[in-house]
Every structure is written in structure tokens, then in C-alpha cells.
Design an enzyme around this catalytic site. Structure first.
Site, PDB file in Angstrom:
ATOM      1  N   ASP A 148       6.912   3.757  -6.197  1.00 21.57           N
ATOM      2  CA  ASP A 148       7.957   2.964  -5.554  1.00 21.57           C
ATOM      3  C   ASP A 148       9.305   3.659  -5.745  1.00 21.57           C
ATOM      4  OD1 ASP A 148       8.157  -0.317  -4.661  1.00 21.57           O
ATOM      5  OD2 ASP A 148      10.019   0.747  -5.135  1.00 21.57           O
ATOM      6  N   ASN A 177       3.737  -9.271  -1.718  1.00 16.47           N
ATOM      7  CA  ASN A 177       4.771 -10.089  -1.086  1.00 16.47           C
ATOM      8  C   ASN A 177       4.447 -10.221   0.401  1.00 16.47           C
ATOM      9  OD1 ASN A 177       6.287 -10.256  -3.494  1.00 16.47           O
ATOM     10  ND2 ASN A 177       7.248  -8.273  -3.077  1.00 16.47           N
ATOM     11  N   GLY A 197       9.242 -12.589   0.167  1.00 20.37           N
ATOM     12  CA  GLY A 197      10.112 -11.474  -0.181  1.00 20.37           C
ATOM     13  C   GLY A 197       9.651 -10.139   0.373  1.00 20.37           C
ATOM     14  N   GLN A 198       8.822 -10.164   1.413  1.00 18.92           N
ATOM     15  CA  GLN A 198       8.341  -8.905   2.002  1.00 18.92           C
ATOM     16  C   GLN A 198       9.470  -8.221   2.759  1.00 18.92           C
ATOM     17  OE1 GLN A 198       5.011  -9.417   4.672  1.00 18.92           O
ATOM     18  NE2 GLN A 198       4.536  -7.219   4.698  1.00 18.92           N
ATOM     19  N   HIS A 242       1.004  -3.839   1.553  1.00 19.58           N
ATOM     20  CA  HIS A 242       0.995  -3.005   0.347  1.00 19.58           C
ATOM     21  C   HIS A 242       0.818  -3.883  -0.878  1.00 19.58           C
ATOM     22  CE1 HIS A 242       5.140  -4.088   1.403  1.00 19.58           C
ATOM     23  NE2 HIS A 242       5.406  -4.129   0.113  1.00 19.58           N
ATOM     24  N   HIS A 282       1.741  -4.048  -4.792  1.00 14.84           N
ATOM     25  CA  HIS A 282       2.517  -3.503  -5.909  1.00 14.84           C
ATOM     26  C   HIS A 282       1.654  -3.554  -7.170  1.00 14.84           C
ATOM     27  CE1 HIS A 282       6.711  -4.018  -4.112  1.00 14.84           C
ATOM     28  NE2 HIS A 282       6.035  -4.856  -3.348  1.00 14.84           N
TER      29      HIS A 282
HETATM   30  P1  AMP Z   1       8.199  -5.521  -0.428  1.00 20.97           P
HETATM   31  O1  AMP Z   1       9.548  -6.109  -0.746  1.00 20.97           O
HETATM   32  O2  AMP Z   1       7.063  -6.200  -1.147  1.00 20.97           O
HETATM   33  O3  AMP Z   1       7.988  -5.402   1.060  1.00 20.97           O
HETATM   34  O4  AMP Z   1       8.200  -4.081  -1.067  1.00 20.97           O
HETATM   35  C1  AMP Z   1       8.647  -2.934  -0.430  1.00 20.97           C
HETATM   36  C2  AMP Z   1       8.761  -1.890  -1.490  1.00 20.97           C
HETATM   37  O5  AMP Z   1       8.800  -0.630  -0.870  1.00 20.97           O
HETATM   38  C3  AMP Z   1      10.014  -2.005  -2.356  1.00 20.97           C
HETATM   39  O6  AMP Z   1       9.625  -2.131  -3.721  1.00 20.97           O
HETATM   40  C4  AMP Z   1      10.760  -0.707  -2.080  1.00 20.97           C
HETATM   41  O7  AMP Z   1      11.401  -0.206  -3.237  1.00 20.97           O
HETATM   42  C5  AMP Z   1       9.653   0.208  -1.623  1.00 20.97           C
HETATM   43  N1  AMP Z   1      10.049   1.271  -0.726  1.00 20.97           N
HETATM   44  C6  AMP Z   1      10.801   1.182   0.394  1.00 20.97           C
HETATM   45  N2  AMP Z   1      10.918   2.382   0.988  1.00 20.97           N
HETATM   46  C7  AMP Z   1      10.194   3.255   0.237  1.00 20.97           C
HETATM   47  C8  AMP Z   1       9.930   4.654   0.300  1.00 20.97           C
HETATM   48  N3  AMP Z   1      10.439   5.419   1.288  1.00 20.97           N
HETATM   49  N4  AMP Z   1       9.174   5.214  -0.668  1.00 20.97           N
HETATM   50  C9  AMP Z   1       8.677   4.464  -1.668  1.00 20.97           C
HETATM   51  N5  AMP Z   1       8.884   3.143  -1.790  1.00 20.97           N
HETATM   52  C10 AMP Z   1       9.652   2.557  -0.868  1.00 20.97           C
END
Ligand code: AMP
Ligand code: ZN
Length: 110
Positions: A29, A83, A89-90, A96, A98
Site C-alpha cells: 500500500d 472496504n 470507506g472504499q 481489494h 487489505h
Molecule cells: P480503499 O480505501 O479500501 O479503497 O483502499 C485503497 C487503498 O489503495 C488505500 O489504502 C491507498 O493507500 C491505496 N492506494 C491508492 N493508490 C495506490 C497505488 N498507486 N499504489 C499502492 N496503493 C495505492
């Protein structure tokens, strides 16, 4: 499609890829919330679990198998988070998981 995770899967934008299998890749992340913070995302685009399960019956097993590799590397336990939608909170509309570990988590979550 303008999806940042599809672009990572396609190699069009850089990411730290830490694992993969036929169905999914695992990336670090960009903004880690714990000492271990890995995202496991299917190679195939789906905005959420419901759509993914409809389009890839059985595919979740490979996603969770990859996620578990990183969870099991955290000796005191770990947390999986998916999420979903605005209330969940997506922020990236590509499914994906986490994988968070390396510190004690709070409950209830924020
Ligand atoms: P969510 O809020 O569950 O949709 O999580 C999205 C996640 O993607 C967040 O934890 C971001 O820090 C992560 N994220 C966004 N862009 C990138 C990227 N280019 N490379 C790695 N992680 C990313
Ligand atoms: Zn996508």
C-alpha cells in the site's frame, strides 16, 4: 477504463509487487496504516465483492490464499479488510483485500 489498479495490473503505472498468483497480485500500500499493509487485488477488474463473485465464481479462494501468505507472516495476528462503497470507506473501485499486521488493531474500527 480509468482504474488505477487495472493500470498497476497492466504494468502501466509502477507499484511494489510483493506477490502474485494466477488470479491476483499483491502490492505494498502506498500509504501504509500498519507495519505490514499489503493489498491483494484480482487481475480482472470488478468494483466489489458482489460483482466479482458473480463474474469469477470460486476466484475468491485464490485471492484469500495470497492474502493469507502475508497474514501468516505476522506472528501476532493480522486483519483482513474489504472496504466497500461510500459507507465502507472504499476509495478505489477495484476489489481489494487489505492485509494489516505488525501492530495491535483497534476494535471497533473507525
Ligand atoms: P480503499 O480505501 O479500501 O479503497 O483502499 C485503497 C487503498 O489503495 C488505500 O489504502 C491507498 O493507500 C491505496 N492506494 C491508492 N493508490 C495506490 C497505488 N498507486 N499504489 C499502492 N496503493 C495505492
Ligand atoms: Zn480495475
Amino acid at each position: 477504463m480509468n482504474c488505477i489498479f487495472c493500470k498497476i495490473v497492466a504494468g502501466e503505472i509502477p507499484a511494489t509487487i510483493v506477490g502474485e498468483n494466477d488470479e491476483a497480485i499483491a502490492i505494498a500500500d502506498l500509504n501504509p496504516m500498519a507495519p505490514t499493509h499489503v493489498l491483494v487485488l484480482p487481475r480482472r477488474h470488478a468494483p466489489n465483492l458482489a460483482v466479482y463473485r458473480r463474474e469469477r465464481p470460486g476466484g475468491l479462494d485464490a485471492i484469500f490464499a495470497l492474502a493469507s501468505e502475508f497474514g501468516e507472516g505476522c506472528e501476532n495476528g493480522y486483519r483482513f479488510v474489504v472496504n466497500t462503497g461510500p459507507d465502507g470507506g472504499q476509495t478505489v473501485d477495484h476489489l481489494h483485500v487489505h492485509v494489516l499486521g505488525g501492530r495491535a488493531m483497534q476494535w471497533p474500527p473507525g
